[in-house]
Design an enzyme around this catalytic site. Structure first.
Site: not given
Ligand code: GLC
Length: 637
Positions: A309, A526
């Site tokens: 992530d 988030e």
């Molecule tokens: C974010 C998320 C993830 C996402 C990634 C790219 O923080 O946790 O779900 O795919 O970053 O944007």
């Protein structure tokens, strides 16, 4: 059946479920086409320098790569556009197609000319782009229980993504949210693992198609492994009180509740999996070898690659929030580790294959090479990671000088098309749940003389779409062209035979024959959506009361990323529709209200009476005595 924490049969039920999942998952394994090119890949890996191998494992956000020559000189294997990383030229399809093409051309100029695999979060349509069809978020799709529809939505999403050139989306989220205070609850299909296991693989099939090398296929990414939806509430509350937290359960419970869709997603050939920011019993998933290698790769037979992530590996060793760091595109402020090199060592040795990051990409490349030269990361681990990455690129047909590396111009006319919007409108209608319908008020097959509309969500496309729309956090108001608000849709049905008036607070509603109040919560994503109290806003509650006081029959529509505490509204409303985050096609909600579509949605989360019933946690199958139970949904006689 409800489980008390220590009830013996609870343990038996969980263990037997875990046993079944274990046996079942033992049957899971990536399909043979993912490893079909291993001989060719072996020959390529043997030619690669260590720097080129590490370059393949590096995925910077495009917003951090100011000098495009870095793509060539560092032989980058991938790039992404985070939730708010848009082309500087604009946010139309043509801007994205040019933006992607320019970066792909740079990659092909590297010594071996290995193409980029470019990723975005197309999680409910190609949602970063203006004019894209924005579908209901997963919580609404969970209420459809319709894997065929979900697969069709993913197929359309893949076609709109490939129209821009991009070949990879970080979807589906197969979280099993057990605490609806979590800002990502809406990214989960359901609190019920069985519903997630039903619909998650359907997204993989839709995105990847029957042939991942197809011109309208994109690589999928099951996320976030594992237990992202089961974190404990962190004392002190506030932003991040749940997101990226710690799941404190034994392995049997972790498997029984959170393994859900992964075995079938792997069997369906999911190309990539994203480990979670969160921890399991205090150990970060991004650095947990038991999870990433022993379970995912060895036990479940996953042959694709693991993508971290966003800057997640920075959290592995003494993370400190460094406000001076460039604002990343997804999280305000930047967690930096005091020992980044140790983070890299832990994560890569645990089984991470590609690292998603921002401005530290050169540091990452240098440090990982040093770790190999120092013998702290075996070359065999690097070769395995690169092999996995190249497996996906071969399976996507990217490695044979394929003209399909470029934006698919044949798909561009259908981008944001009425045909795609029609499917989205059907999905909205199937996701709406009829929770209350006193005196069979609904459906209102013929609108009366005067309708009064109120509420914060009645005329707000941004509220309909929620987070991950145009920008990471989404936004209120008219944020993308081509959409239809609920008010717009009502006026379209009313034509010139019904007078439709709108005041957000419900004022001047006297004399109307019907009241419709669209309540809910504004967009978030988030940790920004972690909320301790899920009550409706005082303004929305007052609007319902105003229409009730004027003697109108009142329909309440709820636009939210999770069940909300309705309070007095539950009694005052004559009818209640849960519409979740339906996206651009608000007409689908009105179709159910007027009976143009049936009411078929079934709750994918139990709807609590009060915050006392939240969180669901892990010791119960669902909430006891909720306002509306999991699976509830009225229909029309
Ligand atoms: C974010 C998320 C993830 C996402 C990634 C790219 O923080 O946790 O779900 O795919 O970053 O944007």
């Amino acid at each position: 059946m409800t489980f008390s924490p220590l009830a013996p049969f609870a343990r038996l039920a969980i263990l037997s479920t875990a046993f079944v999942v274990l046996c079942y998952s033992a049957l899971a394994a990536s399909p043979p086409w993912l490893t079909a090119n291993d001989d060719k890949i072996k020959a390529i890996v043997e030619k690669m320098t260590l720097a080129e191998k590490v370059g393949q494992m590096t995925q910077p956000d495009s917003g951090s790569v100011k000098d495009l020559d870095d793509i060539t000189t560092l032989a980058l294997g991938s790039m992404l556009s985070g939730g708010s990383s848009d082309p500087e030229s604009g946010n139309k399809l043509s801007d994205w197609a040019d933006f992607y093409t320019e970066r792909q051309k740079r990659a092909l100029k590297s010594r071996l000319g290995i193409p980029l695999i470019y990723g975005v979060d197309a999680v409910h349509g190609h949602n970063n782009l203006l004019g894209a069809v924005v579908f209901p978020h997963n919580i609404g799709l969970g209420c459809t229980r319709n894997p065929q529809l979900v697969e069709e939505i993913a197929r359309i999403t893949a076609r709109e993504v490939r129209a821009s050139g991009i070949q990879w989306t970080f979807a589906p989220s197969v979280a099993v949210p057990r605490d609806i205070r979590w800002g990502r609850a809406y990214e989960g299909f359901s609190e019920d693992p069985a519903v997630v296991a039903l619909l998650g693989p359907a997204v993989v099939r839709g995105l990847q198609g029957t042939d991942l090398s197809g011109k309208e296929s994109v690589a999928a990414c099951a996320k976030h492994f594992i237990g992202d939806g089961g974190t404990e509430f962190k004392p002190g509350g506030g932003e991040g009180m749940l997101d990226q937290g710690d799941v404190r359960v034994d392995e049997a419970t972790l498997r029984a509740i959170h393994l859900g869709a992964y075995p079938d997603a792997i069997k369906a050939g999911v190309a990539t999996i994203m480990p979670s920011y969160s921890s399991w019993n205090g150990v970060k998933c991004s650095g947990n070898k038991q999870l990433l290698t022993d379970i995912l790769k060895n036990e479940l037979g996953f042959e694709g690659f693991l993508i971290s992530d966003y800057n997640a590996i920075d959290q592995l060793v003494s993370p400190e929030t460094d406000e001076s760091a460039p604002e990343s595109n997804n999280a305000a402020g930047q967690v930096r580790s005091a020992d980044y090199k140790k983070c890299i060592e832990i994560s890569i040795n645990a089984g991470m294959d590609m690292v998603m990051l921002t401005d530290r990409y050169k540091e990452f490349i240098t440090m990982l090479q040093e770790l190999v030269e120092e013998g702290k990361v075996p070359m065999a681990r690097i070769d395995d990671a690169v092999t996995r990455i190249l497996r996906v690129k071969f399976a996507m047909g990217m490695m044979e000088a394929d003209p399909d590396l470029w934006p698919n111009k044949e798909l561009q006319p259908e981008f944001g098309s009425e045909a795609h919007r029609k499917v989205a409108r059907q999905a909205v209608a199937e996701s709406v749940v009829l929770l209350k319908n006193d005196n069979a008020l609904l459906p209102v097959r013929k609108l009366p003389r005067r309708v009064h509309v109120a509420g914060s969500g009645a005329d707000d496309l941004g509220m309909q779409c929620g987070g991950w729309t145009i920008g990471w956090q989404g936004d209120r108001g008219d944020l993308t062209p081509g959409g239809t608000t609920i008010l717009d849709a009502l006026k379209a049905v009313a034509g010139n035979t019904t007078e439709v008036n709108f005041t957000a607070d419900g004022s001047k509603c006297e004399g109307a024959d019907l009241g419709i109040v669209v309540v809910g919560e504004g967009p978030y994503a988030e940790m920004k959506g972690d909320r301790y109290d899920l009550a409706l806003s005082p303004e929305d509650t007052a609007a319902v009361a105003a229409l009730k006081a004027a003697g109108l029959p009142v329909v309440v529509v709820v636009l939210s990323g999770r069940p909300m505490i309705l309070g007095d509204v539950a009694d005052q409303a004559d009818a209640i529709l849960a519409a979740w985050l339906p996206g651009t096609e608000g007409a689908g909600v009105v179709d159910v209200l007027t009976g143009a579509a049936p009411a078929t949605g079934k709750l994918s989360f139990a709807w609590p009476r009060s915050m006392d019933q939240v969180p669901l946690g892990h010791q119960r199958e669902t909430i006891e005595n909720p306002l509306y139970p999991l699976g509830f949904g009225l229909g029309y006689e």
